[in-house]
Design a protein around this motif. Structure first.
Motif, mmCIF file in Angstrom:
data_model
loop_
_atom_site.group_PDB
_atom_site.id
_atom_site.type_symbol
_atom_site.label_atom_id
_atom_site.label_comp_id
_atom_site.label_asym_id
_atom_site.label_seq_id
_atom_site.Cartn_x
_atom_site.Cartn_y
_atom_site.Cartn_z
ATOM 1 N N ALA A 44 -16.705 71.393 -5.256
ATOM 2 C CA ALA A 44 -17.238 70.428 -4.290
ATOM 3 C C ALA A 44 -16.736 69.009 -4.551
ATOM 4 O O ALA A 44 -16.434 68.275 -3.606
ATOM 5 N N GLU A 45 -16.629 68.609 -5.811
ATOM 6 C CA GLU A 45 -16.148 67.251 -6.122
ATOM 7 C C GLU A 45 -14.689 67.072 -5.699
ATOM 8 O O GLU A 45 -14.330 66.048 -5.131
ATOM 9 N N LEU A 46 -13.863 68.079 -5.984
ATOM 10 C CA LEU A 46 -12.466 68.003 -5.541
ATOM 11 C C LEU A 46 -12.384 68.045 -4.021
ATOM 12 O O LEU A 46 -11.550 67.369 -3.414
ATOM 13 N N GLY A 47 -13.258 68.826 -3.401
ATOM 14 C CA GLY A 47 -13.302 68.903 -1.944
ATOM 15 C C GLY A 47 -13.665 67.577 -1.311
ATOM 16 O O GLY A 47 -13.073 67.171 -0.301
ATOM 17 N N LYS A 48 -14.626 66.876 -1.897
ATOM 18 C CA LYS A 48 -15.017 65.557 -1.384
ATOM 19 C C LYS A 48 -13.856 64.582 -1.494
ATOM 20 O O LYS A 48 -13.565 63.832 -0.547
ATOM 21 N N ALA A 49 -13.173 64.582 -2.645
ATOM 22 C CA ALA A 49 -12.027 63.695 -2.841
ATOM 23 C C ALA A 49 -10.916 64.018 -1.834
ATOM 24 O O ALA A 49 -10.316 63.113 -1.237
ATOM 25 N N PHE A 50 -10.658 65.304 -1.634
ATOM 26 C CA PHE A 50 -9.636 65.726 -0.675
ATOM 27 C C PHE A 50 -10.021 65.281 0.732
ATOM 28 O O PHE A 50 -9.196 64.769 1.487
ATOM 29 N N PHE A 51 -11.283 65.477 1.105
ATOM 30 C CA PHE A 51 -11.785 65.197 2.448
ATOM 31 C C PHE A 51 -11.642 63.721 2.808
ATOM 32 O O PHE A 51 -11.344 63.384 3.946
ATOM 33 N N THR A 52 -11.831 62.839 1.833
ATOM 34 C CA THR A 52 -11.811 61.408 2.119
ATOM 35 C C THR A 52 -10.450 60.757 1.896
ATOM 36 O O THR A 52 -10.238 59.622 2.326
ATOM 37 N N ALA A 53 -9.511 61.464 1.250
ATOM 38 C CA ALA A 53 -8.185 60.899 0.971
ATOM 39 C C ALA A 53 -7.283 60.946 2.203
ATOM 40 O O ALA A 53 -7.393 61.843 3.039
ATOM 41 N N ARG A 54 -6.371 60.003 2.287
ATOM 42 C CA ARG A 54 -5.419 59.950 3.410
ATOM 43 C C ARG A 54 -4.156 60.767 3.140
ATOM 44 O O ARG A 54 -3.391 61.022 4.054
ATOM 45 N N HIS A 55 -3.867 61.135 1.942
ATOM 46 C CA HIS A 55 -2.730 61.997 1.592
ATOM 47 C C HIS A 55 -1.403 61.418 2.071
ATOM 48 O O HIS A 55 -0.504 62.143 2.485
ATOM 49 N N GLY A 56 -1.288 60.098 2.059
ATOM 50 C CA GLY A 56 -0.040 59.453 2.443
ATOM 51 C C GLY A 56 0.135 59.248 3.936
ATOM 52 O O GLY A 56 1.085 58.614 4.368
#
Length: 133
Positions: A44-56
């Motif tokens: 879940a923590e990695l998912g939250k970080a992924f969800f909010t990141a712009r990924h470039g």
């Protein structure tokens, strides 16, 4: 006349079911599926970080679904309303396998310019499933 009436009712029920929500899965089953594909449980923590990141890129998942994704979202370019993504706030979320696959494919390409991996899907689903009212 009774047989005709019964047939008419049966046809109406079949049409209502066919046009309704498929509901062939649950958010928990989707998480289990993608965790199995990833070879590890969703985080879940990695998912939250992924969800909010712009990924470039210009958008993140949160750009349209909100942070947290527990209320109505709005498509970043069209302005179209989007139902809450977190299953705890939208009981229909992640209940139709075909729609889950379709929207993961489309949204991942919008955010990442590629399809999401099984690990990414498992992590995002773990995050979304952890959000409770």
């Amino acid at each position: 006349m009774t047989q005709l009436h019964t047939l008419a009712l049966a046809l109406m029920a079949a049409c209502a079911t066919a046009s309704g929500h498929a509901a062939d899965t649950t958010a928990a089953e989707q998480l289990a599926h993608w965790s199995a594909q990833a070879g590890r449980p969703g985080n879940a923590e990695l998912g939250k970080a992924f969800f909010t990141a712009r990924h470039g890129g210009e958008w993140s998942c949160a750009s349209c679904h909100g942070t947290p994704p527990t209320g109505q979202g709005k498509h970043a370019s069209t302005g179209k309303a989007i139902a809450p993504l977190a299953p705890g706030f939208n009981p229909k979320a992640f209940t139709d396998t075909a729609k889950v696959d379709k929207w993961f494919r489309r949204n991942c390409k919008d955010v990442l310019e590629r399809e999401c991996t099984a690990v990414e899907k498992a992590d995002v689903l773990a995050y979304l499933n952890a959000l409770k009212p």
